[in-house]
Design an enzyme around this catalytic site. Structure first.
Site, PDB file in Angstrom:
ATOM      1  N   CYS A  12       9.088   7.332   8.522  1.00  0.00           N
ATOM      2  CA  CYS A  12       8.148   8.432   8.307  1.00  0.00           C
ATOM      3  C   CYS A  12       7.291   8.557   9.563  1.00  0.00           C
ATOM      4  O   CYS A  12       7.660   8.042  10.615  1.00  0.00           O
ATOM      5  CB  CYS A  12       7.318   8.227   7.036  1.00  0.00           C
ATOM      6  N   ARG A  18       5.037   6.649   3.132  1.00  0.00           N
ATOM      7  CA  ARG A  18       6.365   6.917   2.574  1.00  0.00           C
ATOM      8  C   ARG A  18       7.389   5.840   2.900  1.00  0.00           C
ATOM      9  O   ARG A  18       8.072   5.335   1.998  1.00  0.00           O
ATOM     10  CB  ARG A  18       6.866   8.284   3.045  1.00  0.00           C
ATOM     11  N   ASP A 127       4.201  14.077   2.771  1.00  0.00           N
ATOM     12  CA  ASP A 127       3.301  13.022   3.228  1.00  0.00           C
ATOM     13  C   ASP A 127       2.038  13.068   2.367  1.00  0.00           C
ATOM     14  O   ASP A 127       1.292  14.036   2.414  1.00  0.00           O
ATOM     15  CB  ASP A 127       2.948  13.234   4.699  1.00  0.00           C
TER      16      ASP A 127
END
Length: 164
Positions: A12, A18, A127
């Protein structure tokens, strides 16, 4: 090509929401099923904003409620991962683009995490960093839906390589 020890790299942006959550979900799945033993998992970020730091405290709390223990420390994605990882999974299209900018040729082992989700999910794993707690829950929902499919694909390739 024989795949002895399959490996997955989740990627990420900053490696604090994440991708460490994906690593935690995947590690839990691997521990729960003898068929998946031997798959190694790691996570990294395309940016070096948080190198050495633990996952975001909100993601740690959301994951803990589901029984996941996030122990990884943030690190930045490295070119060497193209050679050393069976599968590199970008959490969104921007991460994918940033990863591919580092590739020195084709990189067929780089895919989007959402390739392992059905059409009811968004194309990008959102996100949750600037959002509310429900965003962390939603990301975990997506990860729990996709991670078993990733393991099945990797193990299927490993099993078929033994037959070759």
């Amino acid at each position: 090509m024989s795949i002895e020890c399959p490996s997955v790299q989740f990627v990420c942006l900053g490696n604090i929401c994440r991708s460490p959550a994906a690593q935690g979900v995947m590690e839990s799945l691997i521990a729960s099923n003898p068929r998946w033993q031997g798959v190694s998992v790691d996570s990294a970020g395309t940016a070096g904003y948080h190198i050495g730091r633990a996952a975001d405290s909100r993601m740690i709390a959301a994951a803990k409620l589901r029984g996941y223990d996030l122990q990884s420390r943030a690190k930045q994605f490295e070119r060497g991962f193209f050679r050393s990882r069976t599968l590199i999974l970008a959490m969104d299209r921007e991460n994918y683009r940033d990863i591919m900018l580092l590739a020195t040729g084709s990189a067929p082992n780089v895919r989007l995490f959402s390739d392992f989700l059905d059409e009811s999910w968004p194309r990008d794993v959102p996100d949750p960093y600037y959002g509310e707690n429900d965003g962390f829950e939603y990301v975990l929902d997506m990860l729990e839906a996709g991670c078993p499919k990733i393991l099945e694909e990797i193990i299927g390739k490993k099993d078929s390589s033994r037959l070759a």
